[in-house]
Scaffold this active site. Structure first.
Site, short mmCIF file in Angstrom:
data_model
loop_
_atom_site.label_atom_id
_atom_site.label_comp_id
_atom_site.label_asym_id
_atom_site.label_seq_id
_atom_site.Cartn_x
_atom_site.Cartn_y
_atom_site.Cartn_z
N HIS A 56 -8.62 11.74 -0.94
CA HIS A 56 -8.08 11.92 -2.29
C HIS A 56 -8.40 10.68 -3.11
O HIS A 56 -8.52 9.57 -2.58
CB HIS A 56 -6.57 12.11 -2.25
CG HIS A 56 -6.13 13.42 -1.68
ND1 HIS A 56 -4.89 13.94 -1.93
CD2 HIS A 56 -6.76 14.32 -0.89
CE1 HIS A 56 -4.76 15.09 -1.32
NE2 HIS A 56 -5.89 15.35 -0.66
N GLU A 58 -6.63 8.80 -5.00
CA GLU A 58 -5.68 7.69 -4.86
C GLU A 58 -5.92 6.88 -3.60
O GLU A 58 -5.93 5.65 -3.64
CB GLU A 58 -4.23 8.22 -4.84
CG GLU A 58 -3.83 8.99 -6.05
CD GLU A 58 -3.98 10.50 -5.87
OE1 GLU A 58 -5.07 10.96 -5.46
OE2 GLU A 58 -3.01 11.22 -6.15
N CYS A 86 0.30 13.66 -4.44
CA CYS A 86 0.83 14.52 -3.39
C CYS A 86 1.64 13.66 -2.41
O CYS A 86 1.72 12.43 -2.55
CB CYS A 86 -0.30 15.24 -2.67
SG CYS A 86 -1.33 14.15 -1.64
N CYS A 89 -0.53 10.87 -0.67
CA CYS A 89 -0.87 9.79 -1.58
C CYS A 89 0.36 8.99 -1.98
O CYS A 89 0.31 7.76 -2.07
CB CYS A 89 -1.59 10.34 -2.81
SG CYS A 89 -3.20 11.05 -2.38
#
Length: 154
Positions: A56, A58, A86, A89
């Protein structure tokens, strides 16, 4: 908390990363990390390209920023993201001790900064960053909607 001109500028940089992710066929999420007034990391979702569920924007930005600043603790840094983090993260953000998180679009399906849950400000965790959500949300939300509409047409 009211977003600053810098918040808008850095979210624009994150949006550019999200747009690049969309062009690469990735879910369009982008992130930048700013420490001491300078962007030290930029990232975009790379799950499909890397065949890695943890890739992801992040997480990739946190890893890159840690290398640049020479410390896994990013307590002088602000993370700018185009989509509410999410659970994975949010956990990584807390562990990295990011000082501040600014995000654009809310994620009613998986968001963990206030939508579905709030890991970033959970009272039992050892760190809680400052959080500012919904900043310049329209552009990020529109990019996500267009991406998923195109995916459904395939």
């Amino acid at each position: 908390m009211i977003p600053s001109a810098d918040d808008h500028r850095y979210l624009d940089a994150a949006l550019a990363e999200a747009e690049a992710a969309a062009r690469a066929g990735e879910v369009p999420v982008g992130a930048v990390i700013v420490c001491d007034g300078a962007i030290v990391a930029r990232a975009q979702n790379r799950m499909r390209r890397d065949q890695d569920a943890t890739a992801h924007a992040e997480v990739l930005a946190l890893r890159a920023a840690a290398r640049v600043v020479g410390d896994a603790r990013l307590d002088r840094c602000t993370l700018y993201i185009t989509l509410e983090p999410c659970a994975m993260c949010a956990g990584a953000i807390v562990l990295a001790r990011v000082h501040r998180v600014v995000f654009a679009a809310w994620d009613d399906k998986a968001g963990m900064a206030g939508s579905v849950g709030d890991l970033l400000r959970h009272p039992r965790l050892n760190h809680a960053p400052q959080v500012l959500g919904g900043v310049d949300a329209d552009a990020s939300a529109a990019l996500l909607r267009a991406f998923f509409a195109a995916q459904r047409e395939r």
